[in-house]
Design a protein around this motif. Structure first.
Motif, PDB file in Angstrom:
ATOM      1  N   GLU A   1      62.820  62.848  28.686  1.00 22.10           N
ATOM      2  CA  GLU A   1      64.219  63.195  28.436  1.00 22.10           C
ATOM      3  C   GLU A   1      64.967  61.974  27.894  1.00 22.10           C
ATOM      4  O   GLU A   1      65.628  62.041  26.855  1.00 22.10           O
ATOM      5  CB  GLU A   1      64.889  63.683  29.717  1.00 22.10           C
ATOM      6  CG  GLU A   1      66.347  64.082  29.502  1.00 22.10           C
ATOM      7  CD  GLU A   1      67.034  64.519  30.788  1.00 22.10           C
ATOM      8  OE1 GLU A   1      68.244  64.823  30.733  1.00 22.10           O
ATOM      9  OE2 GLU A   1      66.376  64.561  31.843  1.00 22.10           O
ATOM     10  N   SER A   2      64.860  60.860  28.594  1.00 24.55           N
ATOM     11  CA  SER A   2      65.513  59.622  28.173  1.00 24.55           C
ATOM     12  C   SER A   2      64.861  58.467  28.910  1.00 24.55           C
ATOM     13  O   SER A   2      64.762  58.491  30.146  1.00 24.55           O
ATOM     14  CB  SER A   2      67.010  59.659  28.486  1.00 24.55           C
ATOM     15  OG  SER A   2      67.565  58.355  28.481  1.00 24.55           O
ATOM     16  N   THR A   3      64.411  57.452  28.182  1.00 26.92           N
ATOM     17  CA  THR A   3      63.809  56.288  28.846  1.00 26.92           C
ATOM     18  C   THR A   3      64.847  55.558  29.695  1.00 26.92           C
ATOM     19  O   THR A   3      64.540  55.099  30.794  1.00 26.92           O
ATOM     20  CB  THR A   3      63.189  55.318  27.818  1.00 26.92           C
ATOM     21  OG1 THR A   3      64.188  54.922  26.866  1.00 26.92           O
ATOM     22  CG2 THR A   3      62.009  55.951  27.103  1.00 26.92           C
ATOM     23  N   ASN A   4      66.082  55.445  29.208  1.00 24.24           N
ATOM     24  CA  ASN A   4      67.114  54.771  30.003  1.00 24.24           C
ATOM     25  C   ASN A   4      67.436  55.541  31.282  1.00 24.24           C
ATOM     26  O   ASN A   4      67.591  54.952  32.353  1.00 24.24           O
ATOM     27  CB  ASN A   4      68.394  54.595  29.178  1.00 24.24           C
ATOM     28  CG  ASN A   4      68.539  53.182  28.619  1.00 24.24           C
ATOM     29  OD1 ASN A   4      67.562  52.568  28.192  1.00 24.24           O
ATOM     30  ND2 ASN A   4      69.757  52.664  28.600  1.00 24.24           N
ATOM     31  N   LYS A   5      67.549  56.845  31.166  1.00 25.76           N
ATOM     32  CA  LYS A   5      67.867  57.663  32.339  1.00 25.76           C
ATOM     33  C   LYS A   5      66.769  57.526  33.392  1.00 25.76           C
ATOM     34  O   LYS A   5      67.057  57.370  34.591  1.00 25.76           O
ATOM     35  CB  LYS A   5      68.034  59.123  31.937  1.00 25.76           C
ATOM     36  CG  LYS A   5      68.432  60.037  33.087  1.00 25.76           C
ATOM     37  CD  LYS A   5      68.659  61.465  32.608  1.00 25.76           C
ATOM     38  CE  LYS A   5      69.062  62.364  33.762  1.00 25.76           C
ATOM     39  NZ  LYS A   5      69.323  63.769  33.308  1.00 25.76           N
ATOM     40  N   THR A   6      65.511  57.578  32.966  1.00 28.12           N
ATOM     41  CA  THR A   6      64.402  57.442  33.899  1.00 28.12           C
ATOM     42  C   THR A   6      64.369  56.049  34.505  1.00 28.12           C
ATOM     43  O   THR A   6      64.151  55.885  35.713  1.00 28.12           O
ATOM     44  CB  THR A   6      63.069  57.739  33.180  1.00 28.12           C
ATOM     45  OG1 THR A   6      63.095  59.077  32.673  1.00 28.12           O
ATOM     46  CG2 THR A   6      61.889  57.584  34.130  1.00 28.12           C
ATOM     47  N   ALA A   7      64.603  55.015  33.673  1.00 27.14           N
ATOM     48  CA  ALA A   7      64.597  53.638  34.167  1.00 27.14           C
ATOM     49  C   ALA A   7      65.668  53.441  35.239  1.00 27.14           C
ATOM     50  O   ALA A   7      65.424  52.808  36.281  1.00 27.14           O
ATOM     51  CB  ALA A   7      64.820  52.679  33.007  1.00 27.14           C
ATOM     52  N   LYS A   8      66.858  53.976  35.010  1.00 29.15           N
ATOM     53  CA  LYS A   8      67.935  53.843  35.993  1.00 29.15           C
ATOM     54  C   LYS A   8      67.592  54.569  37.290  1.00 29.15           C
ATOM     55  O   LYS A   8      67.856  54.065  38.392  1.00 29.15           O
ATOM     56  CB  LYS A   8      69.244  54.379  35.411  1.00 29.15           C
ATOM     57  CG  LYS A   8      69.822  53.525  34.298  1.00 29.15           C
ATOM     58  CD  LYS A   8      71.258  53.907  33.962  1.00 29.15           C
ATOM     59  CE  LYS A   8      71.389  55.319  33.484  1.00 29.15           C
ATOM     60  NZ  LYS A   8      72.808  55.677  33.181  1.00 29.15           N
ATOM     61  N   GLN A   9      66.985  55.754  37.160  1.00 29.88           N
ATOM     62  CA  GLN A   9      66.623  56.518  38.345  1.00 29.88           C
ATOM     63  C   GLN A   9      65.568  55.781  39.157  1.00 29.88           C
ATOM     64  O   GLN A   9      65.627  55.749  40.394  1.00 29.88           O
ATOM     65  CB  GLN A   9      66.107  57.901  37.933  1.00 29.88           C
ATOM     66  CG  GLN A   9      65.914  58.858  39.098  1.00 29.88           C
ATOM     67  CD  GLN A   9      67.225  59.187  39.789  1.00 29.88           C
ATOM     68  OE1 GLN A   9      68.169  59.643  39.167  1.00 29.88           O
ATOM     69  NE2 GLN A   9      67.296  58.930  41.096  1.00 29.88           N
ATOM     70  N   TRP A  10      64.606  55.167  38.471  1.00 24.52           N
ATOM     71  CA  TRP A  10      63.577  54.406  39.178  1.00 24.52           C
ATOM     72  C   TRP A  10      64.178  53.234  39.944  1.00 24.52           C
ATOM     73  O   TRP A  10      63.766  52.935  41.066  1.00 24.52           O
ATOM     74  CB  TRP A  10      62.524  53.908  38.181  1.00 24.52           C
ATOM     75  CG  TRP A  10      61.587  54.967  37.698  1.00 24.52           C
ATOM     76  CD1 TRP A  10      61.640  56.313  37.966  1.00 24.52           C
ATOM     77  CD2 TRP A  10      60.438  54.786  36.871  1.00 24.52           C
ATOM     78  NE1 TRP A  10      60.615  56.970  37.351  1.00 24.52           N
ATOM     79  CE2 TRP A  10      59.855  56.066  36.666  1.00 24.52           C
ATOM     80  CE3 TRP A  10      59.855  53.687  36.270  1.00 24.52           C
ATOM     81  CZ2 TRP A  10      58.713  56.246  35.889  1.00 24.52           C
ATOM     82  CZ3 TRP A  10      58.715  53.856  35.489  1.00 24.52           C
ATOM     83  CH2 TRP A  10      58.149  55.128  35.308  1.00 24.52           C
ATOM     84  N   LEU A  11      65.151  52.552  39.339  1.00 22.15           N
ATOM     85  CA  LEU A  11      65.819  51.455  40.043  1.00 22.15           C
ATOM     86  C   LEU A  11      66.552  51.967  41.275  1.00 22.15           C
ATOM     87  O   LEU A  11      66.463  51.377  42.357  1.00 22.15           O
ATOM     88  CB  LEU A  11      66.800  50.752  39.102  1.00 22.15           C
ATOM     89  CG  LEU A  11      66.261  49.631  38.220  1.00 22.15           C
ATOM     90  CD1 LEU A  11      67.306  49.224  37.178  1.00 22.15           C
ATOM     91  CD2 LEU A  11      65.842  48.418  39.047  1.00 22.15           C
ATOM     92  N   GLU A  12      67.281  53.062  41.103  1.00 25.75           N
ATOM     93  CA  GLU A  12      68.036  53.624  42.226  1.00 25.75           C
ATOM     94  C   GLU A  12      67.123  54.075  43.351  1.00 25.75           C
ATOM     95  O   GLU A  12      67.467  53.967  44.532  1.00 25.75           O
ATOM     96  CB  GLU A  12      68.892  54.794  41.740  1.00 25.75           C
ATOM     97  CG  GLU A  12      70.027  54.388  40.811  1.00 25.75           C
ATOM     98  CD  GLU A  12      70.703  55.571  40.146  1.00 25.75           C
ATOM     99  OE1 GLU A  12      70.254  56.727  40.379  1.00 25.75           O
ATOM    100  OE2 GLU A  12      71.678  55.357  39.386  1.00 25.75           O
ATOM    101  N   ASP A  13      65.927  54.574  43.000  1.00 21.24           N
ATOM    102  CA  ASP A  13      64.976  55.069  43.998  1.00 21.24           C
ATOM    103  C   ASP A  13      64.082  53.977  44.564  1.00 21.24           C
ATOM    104  O   ASP A  13      63.228  54.247  45.422  1.00 21.24           O
ATOM    105  CB  ASP A  13      64.098  56.173  43.384  1.00 21.24           C
ATOM    106  CG  ASP A  13      64.901  57.423  43.027  1.00 21.24           C
ATOM    107  OD1 ASP A  13      66.036  57.558  43.515  1.00 21.24           O
ATOM    108  OD2 ASP A  13      64.396  58.237  42.234  1.00 21.24           O
TER     109      ASP A  13
END
Length: 254
Positions: free
Chosen positions: A24-36
């Protein structure tokens, strides 16, 4: 776009690499991984295709058909001063210089985050800070998308967007991603200084040009007199000098 993953890991051991055919979006996934809490060291997400890419001000990124989409994760374990505007400009400088070196192109920069080739958009950069529930910064995501192949630009956007196409090969693509990631890492970890500003000015399409700036409640016309190391564009109008940290900038039509 295929990369030799083993070569990348050997050349850049400080990064973990993750590859996707579609996301969907590399940035969106990257941010979610950091948050998780899924990443504890520097990481790179690379995708061939995005279905929900976005740019600054949450604008939809249109070149999602087939290109190079990359997000770099820098976890932050202590409070360090970070200015996303300055990092965006530094990153843009590194990417443009590396594109020009590897592909013998003539990529320029449009403040603050656009990569320009032959007066058309080749790609863009988006830097985002990630915070936890206590509003503490826990990481930085540096994302960029580049139209590499002809399939990257839909026919309806060919008047304003462009693909790299020239000198594109598997060897050059491998060389580019290796050099640009190394350059961005060095830029991010280097001591804060403004040595990159002169390079940015040389690559800028707007430096010393007349432009129009649309802010939330203002429309300004003036000359781009300078860029600051905090990422600001310095606009000299007929009345005063105005630092611009965010806004939509276009060339002034005389």
């Amino acid at each position: 776009m295929e990369f030799n993953q083993e070569q990348l890991q050997r050349a850049l051991p400080s990064f973990d690499f993750y590859f996707f055919d579609e996301i969907e979006s590399t940035n969106k996934t990257a941010k979610q991984w950091l948050e998780d809490g899924k990443v504890e060291k520097n990481a790179v997400l690379i995708a061939d295709q995005q279905t929900g890419g976005y740019g600054s001000h949450a604008r939809k990124w249109s070149g999602d058909q087939s290109g190079l989409y990359c997000s770099i994760i820098f976890p932050i374990s202590n409070m360090v001063p970070i200015n996303p505007g300055a990092i965006t400009m530094q990153t843009a400088t590194v990417i443009a210089q590396t594109l020009n070196e590897v592909y013998q192109s003539d990529v320029k920069l449009k403040w603050v985050n656009d990569l320009i080739l032959n007066r058309k958009k080749l790609g863009g950069i988006l830097c985002e800070l990630v915070t936890n529930l206590n509003n503490q910064i826990i990481g930085l995501v540096i994302g960029f998308g580049i139209n590499i192949s002809k399939q990257s630009v839909p026919a309806e956007l060919e008047s304003i967007a462009i693909n790299l196409s020239e000198n594109v090969s598997a060897d050059n693509n491998q060389k580019f991603i290796t050099q640009v990631l190394d350059g961005i890492k060095k830029s991010y970890h280097s001591e804060q200084n403004d040595s990159w500003l002169n390079d940015y000015k040389e690559l800028s399409t707007m430096y010393q040009q007349m432009v129009e700036v649309d802010l939330n409640d203002q429309h300004l016309v003036g000359r781009v007199a300078d860029f600051r190391d905090d990422g600001a564009l310095v606009l000299k109008t007929s009345e005063n000098v105005v630092p611009i940290l965010a806004g939509t900038v276009s060339f002034h039509e005389k």
